[in-house]
Design a protein around this motif. Structure first.
Motif, short mmCIF file in Angstrom:
data_model
loop_
_atom_site.label_atom_id
_atom_site.label_comp_id
_atom_site.label_asym_id
_atom_site.label_seq_id
_atom_site.Cartn_x
_atom_site.Cartn_y
_atom_site.Cartn_z
N TRP A 168 2.61 -42.21 -71.37
CA TRP A 168 1.28 -42.84 -71.34
C TRP A 168 0.17 -41.84 -71.67
CZ3 TRP A 168 4.40 -42.44 -66.98
CH2 TRP A 168 3.98 -41.59 -65.96
N ARG A 169 0.48 -40.55 -71.67
CA ARG A 169 -0.50 -39.52 -72.04
C ARG A 169 -0.22 -38.91 -73.42
NH1 ARG A 169 -5.21 -37.87 -69.24
NH2 ARG A 169 -4.93 -38.42 -67.08
N ALA A 170 0.98 -39.08 -73.92
CA ALA A 170 1.43 -38.38 -75.13
C ALA A 170 0.55 -38.63 -76.34
CB ALA A 170 2.88 -38.75 -75.44
N ASN A 171 0.06 -39.83 -76.52
CA ASN A 171 -0.72 -40.17 -77.71
C ASN A 171 -2.22 -40.22 -77.44
OD1 ASN A 171 1.60 -40.39 -79.28
ND2 ASN A 171 1.94 -42.48 -78.56
N GLU A 172 -2.62 -39.80 -76.28
CA GLU A 172 -4.04 -39.85 -75.95
C GLU A 172 -4.80 -38.74 -76.69
OE1 GLU A 172 -6.60 -40.52 -72.00
OE2 GLU A 172 -5.25 -38.83 -71.93
N VAL A 173 -5.84 -39.14 -77.37
CA VAL A 173 -6.65 -38.17 -78.11
C VAL A 173 -8.02 -38.07 -77.45
CG1 VAL A 173 -7.64 -37.57 -80.33
CG2 VAL A 173 -5.42 -38.67 -80.24
N LEU A 174 -8.77 -39.14 -77.48
CA LEU A 174 -10.09 -39.15 -76.86
C LEU A 174 -10.11 -40.23 -75.80
CD1 LEU A 174 -12.37 -38.82 -80.00
CD2 LEU A 174 -11.83 -37.06 -78.33
N ARG A 175 -10.59 -39.87 -74.64
CA ARG A 175 -10.69 -40.80 -73.54
C ARG A 175 -12.05 -41.48 -73.57
NH1 ARG A 175 -9.98 -38.56 -67.49
NH2 ARG A 175 -8.18 -37.70 -68.51
#
Length: 181
Positions: A168-175
């Motif tokens: 669930w964090r692997a593809n996070e770029v900008l929050r």
């Protein structure tokens, strides 16, 4: 690495577990009512933790939200409430010891800062709960209530502390900013 996270209260406890491969198990359970004895509340917590451990085929570490310090409550609670909060945390620690797994108490402000970001001092509890739900949804979860969102936040913090980048964090770029329309 199999992790369990706990946001404990008698009214509604939030629990999350992840075996490192499948989708995390997230649930909330009422441990008792005004008529339920403390012993029964602790026994119910034990049963739920045991069931979650079996579902995950074991557990390596438990991360539990630390109860609020009594002085922080400024007289807005009873001895019974404090006894119950610390009893739940103590029971979770005892469970971990009996199972031979690591146990970590995490201050509420520490995991929240990791999960939802810095909030200005005095942010209301309800707002923080709403932000936890919103953040969990941003990460692809569907928490049914704030207890489940808090358990997800603790699990996310646990992964970070263990050096794990979960899916669930692997593809996070900008929050996106929390509370944005």
């Amino acid at each position: 690495m199999r992790l369990m996270s706990l946001d404990l209260s008698k009214r509604s406890a939030g629990l999350a577990g992840w075996d490192g491969t499948s989708r995390p198990v997230v649930l909330s359970k009422e441990l008792g009512s005004n008529l339920t004895s403390h012993g029964m509340v602790f026994a119910r917590l034990h049963g739920i933790m045991n069931d979650l451990t079996k579902t995950l085929h074991g557990i390596d570490a438990i991360y539990c939200e630390e109860p609020l310090q009594p002085q922080a409550l400024a007289g807005h609670t009873t001895f019974d409430t404090i006894y119950l909060a610390y009893g739940l945390a103590a029971h979770a620690a005892s469970f971990a010891e009996a199972k031979g797994v690591r146990f970590h108490m995490v201050n509420q402000s520490v995991w929240r800062r990791h999960f939802i970001g810095r909030m200005k001092r005095g942010t209301k509890r309800a707002t923080l709960k709403d932000y936890a739900i919103e953040r969990a949804r941003q990460l692809g979860f569907t928490p049914r209530n704030d207890d489940e969102a808090d358990a997800i936040g603790l699990l996310d913090y646990a992964c970070d502390r263990e050096g794990i980048i979960p899916p669930w964090r692997a593809n996070e770029v900008l929050r996106p900013p929390l509370g944005a329309a």
